[in-house]
Design a protein around this motif. Structure first.
Motif, PDB file in Angstrom:
ATOM      1  N   TRP A  79       0.821  -1.219   0.000  1.00  0.00           N
ATOM      2  CA  TRP A  79       0.000   0.000   0.000  1.00  0.00           C
ATOM      3  C   TRP A  79       0.856   1.270   0.000  1.00  0.00           C
ATOM      4  CZ3 TRP A  79      -0.827  -3.519   4.205  1.00  0.00           C
ATOM      5  CH2 TRP A  79      -0.094  -3.233   5.362  1.00  0.00           C
ATOM      6  N   LEU A  80       2.156   1.164  -0.283  1.00  0.00           N
ATOM      7  CA  LEU A  80       3.024   2.336  -0.275  1.00  0.00           C
ATOM      8  C   LEU A  80       2.505   3.424  -1.211  1.00  0.00           C
ATOM      9  CD1 LEU A  80       5.609   3.864   0.437  1.00  0.00           C
ATOM     10  CD2 LEU A  80       6.795   2.534  -1.329  1.00  0.00           C
ATOM     11  N   ASN A  81       2.205   3.078  -2.450  1.00  0.00           N
ATOM     12  CA  ASN A  81       1.733   4.082  -3.402  1.00  0.00           C
ATOM     13  C   ASN A  81       0.364   4.619  -3.021  1.00  0.00           C
ATOM     14  OD1 ASN A  81       3.042   1.682  -5.591  1.00  0.00           O
ATOM     15  ND2 ASN A  81       4.080   3.618  -5.196  1.00  0.00           N
ATOM     16  N   TRP A  82      -0.495   3.743  -2.539  1.00  0.00           N
ATOM     17  CA  TRP A  82      -1.865   4.167  -2.228  1.00  0.00           C
ATOM     18  C   TRP A  82      -1.912   5.082  -1.019  1.00  0.00           C
ATOM     19  CZ3 TRP A  82      -5.262   3.936  -5.828  1.00  0.00           C
ATOM     20  CH2 TRP A  82      -5.169   2.942  -6.816  1.00  0.00           C
ATOM     21  N   VAL A  83      -1.110   4.815   0.008  1.00  0.00           N
ATOM     22  CA  VAL A  83      -1.128   5.719   1.156  1.00  0.00           C
ATOM     23  C   VAL A  83      -0.509   7.063   0.774  1.00  0.00           C
ATOM     24  CG1 VAL A  83       1.095   5.015   2.172  1.00  0.00           C
ATOM     25  CG2 VAL A  83      -0.730   5.850   3.652  1.00  0.00           C
ATOM     26  N   THR A  84       0.458   7.058  -0.143  1.00  0.00           N
ATOM     27  CA  THR A  84       1.032   8.324  -0.611  1.00  0.00           C
ATOM     28  C   THR A  84      -0.007   9.132  -1.379  1.00  0.00           C
ATOM     29  OG1 THR A  84       3.177   7.208  -0.796  1.00  0.00           O
ATOM     30  CG2 THR A  84       2.956   9.344  -1.879  1.00  0.00           C
ATOM     31  N   ILE A  85      -0.822   8.456  -2.186  1.00  0.00           N
ATOM     32  CA  ILE A  85      -1.912   9.139  -2.900  1.00  0.00           C
ATOM     33  C   ILE A  85      -2.890   9.765  -1.910  1.00  0.00           C
ATOM     34  CG2 ILE A  85      -3.961   8.716  -4.320  1.00  0.00           C
ATOM     35  CD1 ILE A  85      -2.258   6.656  -5.877  1.00  0.00           C
ATOM     36  N   VAL A  86      -3.259   9.016  -0.886  1.00  0.00           N
ATOM     37  CA  VAL A  86      -4.183   9.544   0.122  1.00  0.00           C
ATOM     38  C   VAL A  86      -3.574  10.761   0.809  1.00  0.00           C
ATOM     39  CG1 VAL A  86      -5.310   9.041   2.320  1.00  0.00           C
ATOM     40  CG2 VAL A  86      -5.360   7.346   0.482  1.00  0.00           C
ATOM     41  N   LEU A  87      -2.298  10.684   1.188  1.00  0.00           N
ATOM     42  CA  LEU A  87      -1.641  11.803   1.858  1.00  0.00           C
ATOM     43  C   LEU A  87      -1.625  13.056   0.987  1.00  0.00           C
ATOM     44  CD1 LEU A  87       1.463  10.007   3.438  1.00  0.00           C
ATOM     45  CD2 LEU A  87      -0.638  10.711   4.598  1.00  0.00           C
ATOM     46  N   ALA A  88      -1.523  12.879  -0.332  1.00  0.00           N
ATOM     47  CA  ALA A  88      -1.466  14.028  -1.240  1.00  0.00           C
ATOM     48  C   ALA A  88      -2.719  14.888  -1.147  1.00  0.00           C
ATOM     49  CB  ALA A  88      -1.256  13.546  -2.673  1.00  0.00           C
ATOM     50  N   PHE A  89      -3.842  14.303  -0.759  1.00  0.00           N
ATOM     51  CA  PHE A  89      -5.082  15.077  -0.680  1.00  0.00           C
ATOM     52  C   PHE A  89      -5.063  16.094   0.450  1.00  0.00           C
ATOM     53  CE2 PHE A  89      -6.613  12.064  -3.699  1.00  0.00           C
ATOM     54  CZ  PHE A  89      -7.657  12.702  -4.354  1.00  0.00           C
ATOM     55  N   SER A  90      -4.093  16.012   1.343  1.00  0.00           N
ATOM     56  CA  SER A  90      -3.981  17.019   2.395  1.00  0.00           C
ATOM     57  C   SER A  90      -3.678  18.392   1.822  1.00  0.00           C
ATOM     58  CB  SER A  90      -2.889  16.627   3.398  1.00  0.00           C
ATOM     59  OG  SER A  90      -1.620  16.571   2.762  1.00  0.00           O
ATOM     60  N   ALA A  91      -3.197  18.443   0.564  1.00  0.00           N
ATOM     61  CA  ALA A  91      -2.871  19.717  -0.076  1.00  0.00           C
ATOM     62  C   ALA A  91      -3.909  20.138  -1.106  1.00  0.00           C
ATOM     63  CB  ALA A  91      -1.497  19.622  -0.736  1.00  0.00           C
ATOM     64  N   VAL A  92      -4.994  19.382  -1.233  1.00  0.00           N
ATOM     65  CA  VAL A  92      -6.007  19.665  -2.261  1.00  0.00           C
ATOM     66  C   VAL A  92      -7.067  20.606  -1.691  1.00  0.00           C
ATOM     67  CG1 VAL A  92      -7.818  18.649  -3.692  1.00  0.00           C
ATOM     68  CG2 VAL A  92      -5.609  17.493  -3.464  1.00  0.00           C
ATOM     69  N   GLY A  93      -7.203  21.774  -2.309  1.00  0.00           N
ATOM     70  CA  GLY A  93      -8.178  22.770  -1.856  1.00  0.00           C
ATOM     71  C   GLY A  93      -9.527  22.621  -2.541  1.00  0.00           C
ATOM     72  N   ASP A  94     -10.592  22.857  -1.798  1.00  0.00           N
ATOM     73  CA  ASP A  94     -11.942  22.718  -2.343  1.00  0.00           C
ATOM     74  C   ASP A  94     -12.199  23.683  -3.499  1.00  0.00           C
ATOM     75  OD1 ASP A  94     -12.413  20.782  -0.512  1.00  0.00           O
ATOM     76  OD2 ASP A  94     -13.686  21.991   0.794  1.00  0.00           O
ATOM     77  N   ASP A  95     -11.709  24.903  -3.400  1.00  0.00           N
ATOM     78  CA  ASP A  95     -11.988  25.899  -4.443  1.00  0.00           C
ATOM     79  C   ASP A  95     -11.420  25.466  -5.788  1.00  0.00           C
ATOM     80  OD1 ASP A  95     -13.329  27.455  -2.675  1.00  0.00           O
ATOM     81  OD2 ASP A  95     -11.714  28.905  -2.360  1.00  0.00           O
ATOM     82  N   VAL A  96     -10.211  24.874  -5.763  1.00  0.00           N
ATOM     83  CA  VAL A  96      -9.596  24.427  -7.013  1.00  0.00           C
ATOM     84  C   VAL A  96     -10.393  23.279  -7.609  1.00  0.00           C
ATOM     85  CG1 VAL A  96      -7.489  23.551  -8.098  1.00  0.00           C
ATOM     86  CG2 VAL A  96      -7.329  25.131  -6.165  1.00  0.00           C
ATOM     87  N   VAL A  97     -10.788  22.313  -6.770  1.00  0.00           N
ATOM     88  CA  VAL A  97     -11.556  21.168  -7.250  1.00  0.00           C
ATOM     89  C   VAL A  97     -12.931  21.611  -7.732  1.00  0.00           C
ATOM     90  CG1 VAL A  97     -12.548  18.939  -6.607  1.00  0.00           C
ATOM     91  CG2 VAL A  97     -10.309  19.600  -5.729  1.00  0.00           C
ATOM     92  N   ALA A  98     -13.554  22.538  -7.020  1.00  0.00           N
ATOM     93  CA  ALA A  98     -14.889  23.005  -7.398  1.00  0.00           C
ATOM     94  C   ALA A  98     -14.879  23.655  -8.774  1.00  0.00           C
ATOM     95  CB  ALA A  98     -15.410  23.993  -6.362  1.00  0.00           C
ATOM     96  N   GLY A  99     -13.775  24.271  -9.142  1.00  0.00           N
ATOM     97  CA  GLY A  99     -13.687  24.870 -10.457  1.00  0.00           C
ATOM     98  C   GLY A  99     -13.573  23.856 -11.570  1.00  0.00           C
ATOM     99  N   LEU A 100     -13.223  22.585 -11.216  1.00  0.00           N
ATOM    100  CA  LEU A 100     -13.056  21.531 -12.219  1.00  0.00           C
ATOM    101  C   LEU A 100     -14.165  20.497 -12.150  1.00  0.00           C
ATOM    102  CD1 LEU A 100      -9.209  21.003 -11.712  1.00  0.00           C
ATOM    103  CD2 LEU A 100     -10.316  22.276 -13.561  1.00  0.00           C
TER     104      LEU A 100
END
Length: 474
Positions: free
Chosen positions: A255-276
Motif C-alpha cells: 500500500w506504499l503508493n496508495w497511502v502516498t496518494i491519500v496523503l497528497a489530498f492534504s494539499a487539495v483545496g476545495d476551491d480548485v476542485v470546485a472549479g473543475l
C-alpha cells in the motif's frame, strides 16, 4: 477560532479519513490471513519467543501482555477491521470530534501491537507510514467541526518526508539514479513485478531516462510546493498522485503508493476542485470548534514538532537512513525507497518430491502467489494487499541471512503439508499430501524478449546458479 480551521479543505478531510481507513481494512485482512501462519503460536517466527526476549518498552504491544494462543490476535484483527469499516462508511465522523479520534487511536494502537511483534515480516517502511497516517487522522475532527490547519500541515510534512526522503536517498545512493539508467534494471529486479511490469521494462531506453528525470522532479521539487499557497499546492498534489498511479501500474508495492496518494489530498483545496469537478466537493456546515479539541490538537502538534527534529536532521545527513523509526511508536519516522538498484534477479525456487530416492525429473515446484515462478506464468496484481511471505522470498534471493530464521521452518511446514501454510501459496503440486523431500534452488531470472515471448510463450527466462539448501526430509 477562525485561525484554527481550514475552511477550504472539506474534500481533503473526507479522503484522508476514509482513505486511511480503507488501507487499515487491507492491513487487518492481511493480519487475519497471514499472521497466524507467519507469527502465531505455531508460526514460522512465533510471537511468544519474540516477547520473551524483547521487552515491552522496546516494542510496545498488547501481545506482551498475553499471547497464550491466537485468540487475542483474532480479537485484535476483527476489532480493527470493524472499526476501519465503520470509518469507511463515515459513521464515527457523524458524531462529536472525540468519536473519530477514539476510533483512529484504537486502530493505531491495535496495528502498532501487530507491527511491533511482526519482526522481519513487518519490517517495511509502509507499516510505519500507515501507523503515522492513522495517528494523524485521529486529529482531523468530525463533520460537526472544521478541519484543523495543524493536522493538515502535519499530513503534508509526512508526505514531504516520504517523497523528499525517497528522492534524496536515490541521489545519495546508487549512481544509476544519477546517470538516469535505474529503470533499465528496476522493472525487472523490483521485489514483486505486476502484470504490466514486463511491458514497462521493454519501453525504449531514452523513455526510461525521461521517467527517472521526472521522478527526480516529483520527489525533489514538487514536495516543497505542497507547502505553497493555492492553487499551487493542489497542482503539486496532482503531480504526486499521477506519479504514484504510474508506479501502481508498473509494480506491486503493497500500500506504499496508495497511502502516498491519500496523503497528497492534504494539499487539495476545495476551491480548485470546485472549479473543475464541483460534485466532488462536500458541503460544509460545521459548528464552532470545542475548546478541548483545539487544546488537544495544539498539544499533539507541539509534540510532533519536537519529534520532527530527528527526521529533519536525517534528511540533511550524508548518512541518511531509509525507512527508520526514531521511537517505538513509529511516529515522525524517516522514509525512502530503492536507494540502490539490483542489476540482476535471483529467485529461490522451492521444490518437493514424493519419491524416496528422487531423480531430477521427480521434483515439482511450489508456486507462490506474487513472486516470479514458472517462466510462463504472468505476474499477478496484488497491491495494495501485502504478500509478506513472497516479499520475504525476494529478500532471501538477495542473500539476506535474516530470512533464514523463518525459511527452514517454512520448509518443515511443507514437509508436514501444513494446510495453513499451503494456503499462502498459489499452487501445491501434491494437493495436500506430504512430500518425502523438499529443496530450495537459486535461479537467475531475466525477462524474456519479444521474440522469446512470441516463440515460447514465456515471460521469464531462468537458469540455475546454485543450491540454497540440500534436499530436506522430516
Amino acid at each position: 477560532m477562525d485561525w484554527f480551521v481550514a475552511e477550504d479543505y472539506g474534500l481533503a478531510r473526507v479522503v484522508l479519513q476514509r482513505g486511511v481507513a480503507v488501507l487499515y481494512v487491507v492491513a487487518f485482512v492481511a493480519v487475519l490471513r497471514q499472521f497466524p501462519v507467519l507469527l502465531g503460536e505455531r508460526g514460522l517466527l512465533p510471537v511468544p519467543r519474540f516477547t520473551a526476549r524483547v521487552p515491552a518498552s522496546a516494542a510496545p504491544s498488547l501481545f506482551h501482555w498475553r499471547y497464550p494462543s491466537d485468540r487475542l490476535l483474532r480479537a485484535v484483527s476483527w476489532t480493527g477491521l470493524a472499526l476501519a469499516l465503520a470509518v469507511v462508511l463515515g459513521l464515527p465522523q457523524q458524531g462529536p470530534p472525540w468519536v473519530p479520534m477514539l476510533a483512529f487511536l484504537v486502530l493505531y494502537g491495535l496495528y502498532l501491537s501487530v507491527v511491533n511483534v511482526g519482526q522481519v515480516f513487518y519490517g517495511f517502511g509502509w507499516e510505519s507510514l500507515l501507523l503515522e497516517a492513522g495517528f494523524l487522522a485521529a486529529f482531523l475532527g468530525s463533520d460537526r467541526v472544521g478541519t484543523p490547519w495543524i493536522t493538515l500541515i502535519a499530513f503534508r510534512w509526512l508526505l514531504l518526508r516520504v517523497e523528499l526522503g525517497a528522492g534524496l536517498i536515490k541521489l545519495r545512493g546508487d549512481p544509476a539514479w544519477r546517470d538516469l539508467t535505474a529503470l533499465h534494471y528496476h522493472h525487472e529486479t523490483q521485489p514483486m513485478p505486476g502484470p504490466l511490469s514486463w511491458f514497462f521494462h521493454h519501453l525504449p531506453g531514452p523513455l526510461h531516462k525521461v521517467e527517472v528525470a521526472a521522478n527526480h522532479v516529483t520527489q525533489l521539487v514538487v514536495p516543497v510546493l505542497l507547502l505553497a499557497p493555492q492553487p499551487v499546492a493542489t497542482w503539486a498534489a496532482v503531480a504526486v498522485v499521477v506519479t504514484q498511479l504510474w508506479l501502481v501500474l508498473s509494480g506491486n508495492f503493497a500500500w506504499l503508493n496508495w497511502v502516498t496518494i491519500v496523503l497528497a489530498f492534504s494539499a487539495v483545496g476545495d476551491d480548485v476542485v470546485a472549479g473543475l469537478v464541483p460534485v466532488l466537493v462536500p458541503a460544509q456546515a460545521h459548528g464552532p470548534t470545542p475548546l478541548w479539541f483545539a487544546v488537544v490538537v495544539l498539544a499533539v502538534g507541539a509534540v510532533l514538532l519536537v519529534l520532527s527534529w530527528w527526521p529533519a536532521r536525517n534528511l540533511f545527513s550524508r548518512r541518511q537512513r531509509m525507512n527508520a523509526s526514531f521511537n517505538a511508536f513509529h511516529l515522525m519516522g524517516a522514509y525512502g525507497a530503492f536507494g540502490s538498484i539490483t542489476r540482476r534477479r535471483e529467485e529461490i525456487v522451492v521444490e518437493g518430491t514424493r519419491a524416496a530416492d528422487p531423480g531430477e525429473d521427480d521434483w515439482q515446484e511450489y508456486v507462490f502467489r506474487g513472486k516470479p515462478g514458472p517462466p510462463g506464468r504472468l505476474p499477478r496484481q496484488y497491491a495494495p494487499y501485502h504478500l509478506r511471505l513472497d516479499w520475504g522470498m525476494w529478500f532471501l534471493g538477495l542473500g539476506s541471512s535474516a530470512q533464514l530464521s523463518w525459511f527452514l521452518p517454512f520448509l518443515d511446514r511443507l514437509l508436514e503439508a501444513d494446510p495453513p501454510t499451503l494456503r499462502l501459496l498459489a499452487h501445491d503440486p501434491f494437493d495436500g499430501e506430504r512430500p518425502a523431500w523438499v529443496r530450495a534452488r537459486v535461479f537467475r531470472y531475466r525477462y524474456s524478449t519479444w521474440e522469446e515471448l512470441r516463440r515460447e510463450r514465456v515471460w521469464w527466462v531462468r537458469r540455475e546458479v546454485g543450491a540454497l539448501t540440500a534436499p530436506r526430509c522430516l
